[in-house]
Design an enzyme around this catalytic site. Sequence first.
Site, PDB file in Angstrom:
ATOM      1  CG  MET A  22      -1.951  -1.075   1.346  1.00  0.00           C
ATOM      2  SD  MET A  22      -2.801  -1.149   2.726  1.00  0.00           S
ATOM      3  CE  MET A  22      -1.400  -1.584   4.083  1.00  0.00           C
TER       4      MET A  22
ATOM      5  N   GLY B  11       1.516   4.054   4.753  1.00  0.00           N
ATOM      6  CA  GLY B  11       2.405   3.308   3.780  1.00  0.00           C
ATOM      7  C   GLY B  11       2.798   2.191   4.513  1.00  0.00           C
ATOM      8  CB  SER B  12       1.954  -0.530   5.745  1.00  0.00           C
ATOM      9  OG  SER B  12       0.611  -0.175   5.446  1.00  0.00           O
ATOM     10  NE  ARG B  13       5.209  -7.666   1.984  1.00  0.00           N
ATOM     11  CZ  ARG B  13       6.588  -8.025   1.811  1.00  0.00           C
ATOM     12  NH1 ARG B  13       7.393  -7.002   1.556  1.00  0.00           N
ATOM     13  NH2 ARG B  13       6.842  -9.299   2.018  1.00  0.00           N
TER      14      ARG B  13
END
Length: 232
Positions: free
Chosen positions: A102, A189-191
């Site tokens: 993301m 912001g990440s995953r």
Amino acid sequence: MNLFDTIRNTLVPIHKEGYIFVAAFFIASLILGYIAEPLFWIGLVLTLWCAYFFRDPERAVPQDDDLILSPADGRISHVAMVVPPVELQLGSEPMLRISVFMNVFDCHINRSPVRGQVSRIEYRPGQFINAELDKASEDNERNGLVIETRHGKVGVVQIAGLVARRIVCWVKPSESVNAGERFGLIRFGSRLDVFVPAGGQARVSVGQLAIGGETVLAEFGSTKGPIISRRT
């Protein structure tokens, strides 16, 4: 449908987790505007971005226990057989891992990819390197869930990114979740990694865009093998 209904259906609600951030951005904009007017407009743009970041749209969630859905909006960054994190206690054999990255413009609400019961939640502190890198699964701060389903245990790992500094998880062990149900978010912001039990076939490819709660990542019980795709 009148104009009011059109506007109401177009505007996406903001999740309550974002209220304080939107308010803080707006107040900062007013203060900066008092110092110099152009700074107010810059701050206002950032305030609108913050509201957009915390948007919480409704989704049309497929109701099929043979499907594993995307837990977030974003781009498929990895589809591979990987040994799951030790803390999830999913064994030492490789499992199909599908990763959704993301960026700061994606909706960051996290949704359960399956229906089942949460049997385990484990938080691990770590670094904040770019979540798109493969090593982020091991090195970054993360929060892992294990969900018991009819097809076995599904692992879901929230991974902090380069600018992410807060992982939020709203569910607890022993709670039941439905596919597409909101269970958390990661700020800025990440995953998310999804570990698929044996028998699940990937239904996405690297580079594909996914919609949380709607895009099918994997499927059980199908006689079809993994999909093959190409860029055109």
